[in-house]
Design a protein around this motif. Structure first.
Motif, PDB file in Angstrom:
ATOM      1  N   ASP A  28       0.831  -1.198   0.000  1.00  0.00           N
ATOM      2  CA  ASP A  28       0.000   0.000   0.000  1.00  0.00           C
ATOM      3  C   ASP A  28       0.872   1.258   0.000  1.00  0.00           C
ATOM      4  OD1 ASP A  28      -2.178   1.855   0.491  1.00  0.00           O
ATOM      5  OD2 ASP A  28      -1.565   1.822   2.589  1.00  0.00           O
ATOM      6  N   VAL A  85      -9.886  -1.929   7.300  1.00  0.00           N
ATOM      7  CA  VAL A  85      -8.629  -1.607   6.624  1.00  0.00           C
ATOM      8  C   VAL A  85      -8.738  -1.942   5.142  1.00  0.00           C
ATOM      9  CG1 VAL A  85      -6.168  -2.128   6.470  1.00  0.00           C
ATOM     10  CG2 VAL A  85      -7.248  -1.952   8.709  1.00  0.00           C
ATOM     11  N   SER A  88     -10.894   0.563   3.309  1.00  0.00           N
ATOM     12  CA  SER A  88     -10.219   1.843   3.058  1.00  0.00           C
ATOM     13  C   SER A  88      -9.275   1.740   1.864  1.00  0.00           C
ATOM     14  CB  SER A  88      -9.450   2.289   4.306  1.00  0.00           C
ATOM     15  OG  SER A  88      -8.293   1.500   4.520  1.00  0.00           O
ATOM     16  N   LEU A  89      -8.720   0.557   1.648  1.00  0.00           N
ATOM     17  CA  LEU A  89      -7.865   0.347   0.482  1.00  0.00           C
ATOM     18  C   LEU A  89      -8.690   0.169  -0.786  1.00  0.00           C
ATOM     19  CD1 LEU A  89      -5.383  -2.171   2.149  1.00  0.00           C
ATOM     20  CD2 LEU A  89      -4.868   0.177   1.492  1.00  0.00           C
ATOM     21  N   TRP A 124      -8.065   5.092   6.658  1.00  0.00           N
ATOM     22  CA  TRP A 124      -7.032   4.086   6.935  1.00  0.00           C
ATOM     23  C   TRP A 124      -6.361   4.258   8.291  1.00  0.00           C
ATOM     24  CZ3 TRP A 124      -1.853   4.057   7.996  1.00  0.00           C
ATOM     25  CH2 TRP A 124      -1.233   2.803   7.958  1.00  0.00           C
ATOM     26  N   HIS A 128      -6.282   1.209  10.942  1.00  0.00           N
ATOM     27  CA  HIS A 128      -4.992   0.579  11.254  1.00  0.00           C
ATOM     28  C   HIS A 128      -4.706   0.630  12.751  1.00  0.00           C
ATOM     29  CE1 HIS A 128      -0.727  -0.348  11.212  1.00  0.00           C
ATOM     30  NE2 HIS A 128      -0.471   0.823  11.774  1.00  0.00           N
ATOM     31  N   THR A 189      -5.374  -4.702  -0.575  1.00  0.00           N
ATOM     32  CA  THR A 189      -6.738  -4.993  -0.107  1.00  0.00           C
ATOM     33  C   THR A 189      -6.910  -6.477   0.171  1.00  0.00           C
ATOM     34  OG1 THR A 189      -7.659  -3.119  -1.338  1.00  0.00           O
ATOM     35  CG2 THR A 189      -9.188  -4.863  -0.696  1.00  0.00           C
TER      36      THR A 189
END
Length: 411
Positions: A28, A85, A88-89, A124, A128, A189
């Motif tokens: 990422d 997470v 968000s990706l 993110w 995280h 992802t």
């Protein structure tokens, strides 16, 4: 008070979410480094948009992305971790896909792509931090959060260097970089989702007196101070290049060197400094970060008075102090929030904190560029004063009862 005195790489990887999650973070970060620094250039050169229109679209996208944070917080408090997470990706994958599909001259489609990227970038950090807080505890959590930041900065730096080397290819290279970024986000992802980490939704503590679940701690002083603290993250990218080029007539090479040094220092010192500072309470460390940042701002003020000859080298030297302050701030702020928040409102508390960070990042370019034309005293004096006041507010704020007795003694 428990302290972390050793850095154990394997334990650090486990505390950060495990090997697959560490790979997801790396992929990422590489993808983000490929495109994020050149998104403005993409809008201007590939889509043939004007620079003001591109900048406004990006700003609106970032600010609008902040609106997703309450929903992210509630989702996290229902127990979701790796899924948030991954989401968000994934929304960033959609943003890159829309960016690639945008025809030249279509500012609204570019703005929509920037919105998706903004949502992913804002969601993110909270997701995280909640994931790390689920698998790590005590000072090990602080070190894991610091390790994640160091890894992310390393990946973004490598991605940016690779992208810079490819820019000679013109608009075609920028489109290729965007496509690779989308693939990187998609890979990250899948890796993040495969971790399958979920927390059991926490309930309010029994001491809530039958009046319903205990609310998230207010942390008004901490949140307000964090908006000011977050300005330091834009100092190497915005304030220093502006001062060096427009006020000291220095070569842009100085700005590039300071940015590279900032990245290297964060990557190499984030974990060791966080471990070193574990001897003190998190609130004390966060207040200290404000003092260090304020001292660096005063150092920039003094350096600017040296003029063309020694000004640029002095600014570069003082930037090391500013980066140390940034590292101390980043290593203590989120960690403090995770111990202040009751478990059943961890997600909403982190979301509010990241909202304050995003607000600081959104307004700091406008504030910095508005103060700079009035001279070094207006810029650096104002930042130093505001940061010192913020440090004092952090040091004196009383922890809310909602965080429990542990939050009043451990932070």
């Amino acid at each position: 008070m428990a302290t972390t005195t050793k850095i154990r790489p394997r334990a650090l990887v486990r505390a950060s979410g495990g090997p697959r999650y560490a790979v997801a973070l790396t992929v990422d970060a590489l993808g983000t480094g490929l495109l994020r620094p050149f998104l403005l250039l993409y809008g201007v050169t590939v889509l043939r948009l004007s620079a003001p229109a591109t900048g406004i679209a990006m700003t609106v996208g970032i600010v609008a992305g902040l609106g997703c944070m309450p929903a992210v917080g509630r989702w996290l408090d229902r127990g979701a971790r790796s899924t948030v997470v991954a989401a968000s990706l994934l929304v960033r994958v959609a943003g890159v896909a829309l960016l690639l599909a945008t025809p030249a001259g279509h500012v609204w489609l570019f703005g929509t792509a920037a919105l998706f990227l903004g949502i992913g970038n804002q969601a993110w950090p909270a997701a995280h931090a909640a994931l790390v807080a689920t698998v790590a505890h005590g000072r090990e959590r602080d070190t894991a959060l610091a390790g994640g930041r160091a890894l992310r900065n390393a990946g973004m730096g490598a991605g940016a260097l690779l992208a810079t080397a490819c820019l000679a290819g013109g608009t075609g290279a920028l489109q290729a970089l965007a496509a690779v970024t989308g693939l990187a986000y998609l890979t990250a992802t899948a890796l993040a989702w495969s971790v399958h980490l979920r927390a059991h939704p926490a309930v309010a503590p029994a001491g809530s007196g039958g009046a319903g679940p205990a609310p998230a701690p207010r942390m008004r002083a901490l949140l307000a101070a964090n908006v000011v603290y977050a300005f330091c993250l834009n100092v190497p990218e915005i304030a220093l290049p502006l001062v060096l080029v427009t006020q000291l007539d220095a070569s842009p090479v100085w700005s590039a060197a300071i940015f590279v040094a900032n990245t290297v220092l964060v990557v190499t010192l984030q974990v060791p400094l966080t471990v070193l500072m574990s001897r003190f309470s998190r609130r004390t460390v966060l207040a200290l970060a404000g003092v260090v940042l304020a001292v660096s701002y005063l150092g920039f003020l003094a350096a600017a008075s040296l003029g063309h000859g020694w000004g640029a080298p002095a600014v570069a030297t003082v930037s090391v102090v500013c980066t140390i302050g940034e590292i101390i701030y980043a290593g203590s702020a989120t960690a403090l929030v995770t111990v202040l928040a009751p478990a059943h409102v961890l997600g909403r508390t982190l979301a509010r904190f990241e909202l304050s960070t995003g607000l600081g990042l959104a307004v700091s370019p406008a504030v910095i560029t508005a103060l700079a034309p009035h001279g070094p005293a207006a810029l650096w004096g104002s930042l130093a004063t505001a940061t010192l006041l913020s440090a004092g507010a952090v040091a004196t704020e009383k922890d809310q009862p909602g965080g429990g007795v542990r939050s009043r003694t451990a932070p």
